[in-house]
Design an enzyme around this catalytic site. Structure first.
Site: not given
Ligand code: AHR
Length: 531
Positions: A56, A203-204, A280, A335, A384
């Site tokens: 990103e 995205n999201e 995450y 992600e 990332q």
């Molecule tokens: O990876 C960091 C961020 O985490 C991304 O931009 C977003 O999609 C997620 O919330």
């Protein structure tokens, strides 16, 4: 493929107990863990896209990490740093998701094409308010993907852009050079259409992508799926562009239900070929766990949390099964990874963290989970790639260091497109305070050249594990490969000491009791099982 935690049959166990291959751990003699691979019962393919990356426009993930500019003293090819390209080529990155993340829903692609000096400088409002020079845009990304031998996964702006803007972007990338869009691309240095293999439709969208209800998103998504066309004449059949819709945020089923229900009812005019999941490992929000100094309780808590990925996938896969029992639409975990407290003296908006042996263990456990769900999970993107969150590579000006997570990706190369094999073992228990975890984890697969591979992770930071491997439908007298471990779970690689956590050779030979692998505490072992 099944990950069975039940012990083997009593007679087999009795044999193991009697076998003279006991490890001495913490003063106690322990029987080896019996692990059986059924080489005659092939499971699904472990799609190589499971090993995908995410890059990103965030912190120094692109600027500094990938792009240094053509005039930089750092060795580069057309502005892209050579050391990073070489390291990424070595892990055969199957696809790179770009330009975000949250950044994608505020990205206007026209700012990033044409002569560098006339590109607009904008503010990266999501990530630290940094100035976005737009010197790394579409043509530079495509060059980068080409240099590392990967596929492009482009996420279009569904949040603040328009369907027309997104359609024109993909037209710019893929149209015939005789069209106006293709001529513009050719004038910018690339006559032939680019290949856009994967297209992210936002995205999201449940949060930074526009905080849309699932129903609103689904309606918007259908317009993008319909009108954002790929004109590359070579992208037909298996090469056709795959459209990936925004899916669930962790356990929330709302997007999964809405998007899959609409997919089930789709007509000829539109479709999707993937549903995204983001999850995450954070240890709570905002992330406060240190990436460099942590005790065993913090280690165990984070590992426990990361193992939750298995249940999350099972939960969303069950919903998807109701709408798509043939599993045509893959779950794309685009992600995932550990998200820890920012390193001291860094811009908190740049998401800079170190990467320890613990993170390598987290990576291996997640890759194992994805492999076990390979029938539904056919693509993932760790967050990332460089300098951000659970990165493969850290850079500082002209210096570069490979993280423990990078080494896991390299060790797991044989699993790219391999055929999963059922593995049966008693995982045992690793106990830390009131946290109980499996002690070991393992996957096995037959690679594209017919060779058998076994990956074992020993989660326990103190106890080595002895594994007695037994194969049905194949023979193994040798095991040869690599082990990744270090003196401590919080061991990291730095620019000054880059090989604190680095793979070392590992081998084992069958003895009287069979093929025994002595797996060190807190380690990841990947071996080829040789006849
Ligand atoms: O990876 C960091 C961020 O985490 C991304 O931009 C977003 O999609 C997620 O919330």
């Amino acid at each position: 493929m099944i990950r069975a935690t039940r012990p083997l049959a009593a007679c087999a166990l009795a044999f193991m107990l009697a076998a003279p291959t006991l490890v001495q751990a913490q003063g106690r003699a322990e029987p080896p863990i019996a692990l059986r691979i059924d080489a005659g019962a092939p499971g699904p393919k472990i799609d190589r896209n499971i090993f995908g990356q995410f890059a990103e426009h965030l912190g120094t993930g692109i600027y500094g990490g990938v792009w240094v500019g053509k005039d930089s003293p750092i060795p580069n090819t057309r502005g892209i740093r050579d050391d990073v390209v070489q390291a990424l080529r070595a892990i055969k990155v199957p696809n790179v998701r770009w330009p975000g993340g949250c950044f994608a829903d505020e990205y206007h692609w026209r700012h990033g094409i044409g002569p560098a000096e006339s590109r607009r400088k904008t503010i990266n409002s999501n990530w630290g308010g940094a100035v976005e020079p737009n010197t790394f845009g579409t043509d530079e990304f495509m060059d980068f993907v080409d240099q590392i031998g990967s596929e492009a996964y482009v996420s279009v702006n569904l949040g603040s852009g328009t369907v027309q803007e997104a359609a024109e972007w993909i037209e710019y990338m893929t149209a015939d050079p005789e069209t106006t869009a293709g001529k513009e691309r050719a004038a910018n240095g690339h006559r032939a259409p680019y290949k856009v293999k994967y297209l992210g439709l936002g995205n999201e969208s449940w949060s930074c992508g526009g905080a849309m209800t699932p129903e609103y998103y689904t309606d918007e998504m259908k317009r993008y799926a319909r009108f954002v066309r790929n004109y590359n004449p070579k992208q037909t059949g298996a090469e056709a562009m795959q459209r990936i819709a925004v899916g669930p945020n962790q356990a929330d089923p709302a997007y999964t239900e809405a998007v899959m229900a609409s997919q089930k009812g789709h007509d000829w005019a539109w479709n999707i070929e993937g549903l995204s999941l983001h999850s995450y490992t954070t240890g709570g929000w905002p992330p406060s766990y240190s990436s460099t100094k942590f005790d065993e309780t913090a280690y165990a808590k984070l590992v426990k949390e990361t193992l939750g990925m298995d249940g999350l996938i099972a939960q969303h896969a069950a919903i998807m099964d109701r709408y798509d029992p043939e599993k045509k639409v893959p779950l794309v975990v685009d992600e995932w990874g550990v998200w820890l407290a920012p390193l001291e003296d860094t811009n908190p908006g740049f998401l800079v963290q170190q990467n320890s042996l613990r993170d390598a263990i987290v990576a291996a456990l997640n890759l194992n989970i994805f492999a076990r769900h390979a029938d539904r999970v056919r693509m993932t993107n760790i967050a990332q790639m460089i300098n951000v969150l659970q990165a493969m590579i850290l850079t500082d000006k002209d210096r570069m260091v490979l993280t423990p997570t990078y080494h896991v990706y390299k060790m797991y190369l044989p699993f790219q497109d391999a055929t999963a094999m059922p593995v049966n073992f008693d995982a045992g228990t690793y106990v830390q305070g009131d946290i109980k975890l499996p002690r070991v984890d393992a996957i096995a697969a037959r690679d594209t050249q017919g060779r058998l591979w076994l990956a074992v992770t020993n989660l326990d930071p103190a106890r080595p594990a002895s594994i007695l491997a037994d194969l049905t439908g194949a023979k193994a007298t040798n095991a040869r490969g690599q082990v990744l471990t270090a003196a401590r779970v919080d061991a990291v690689n730095t620019f000054e000491a880059p090989a604190v956590v680095a793979p070392r050779p590992f081998s084992a030979k069958a003895g009287r009791d069979g093929l025994r692998l002595d797996i060190p505490a807190k380690s990841i072992v990947v071996v080829q099982l040789e006849p």
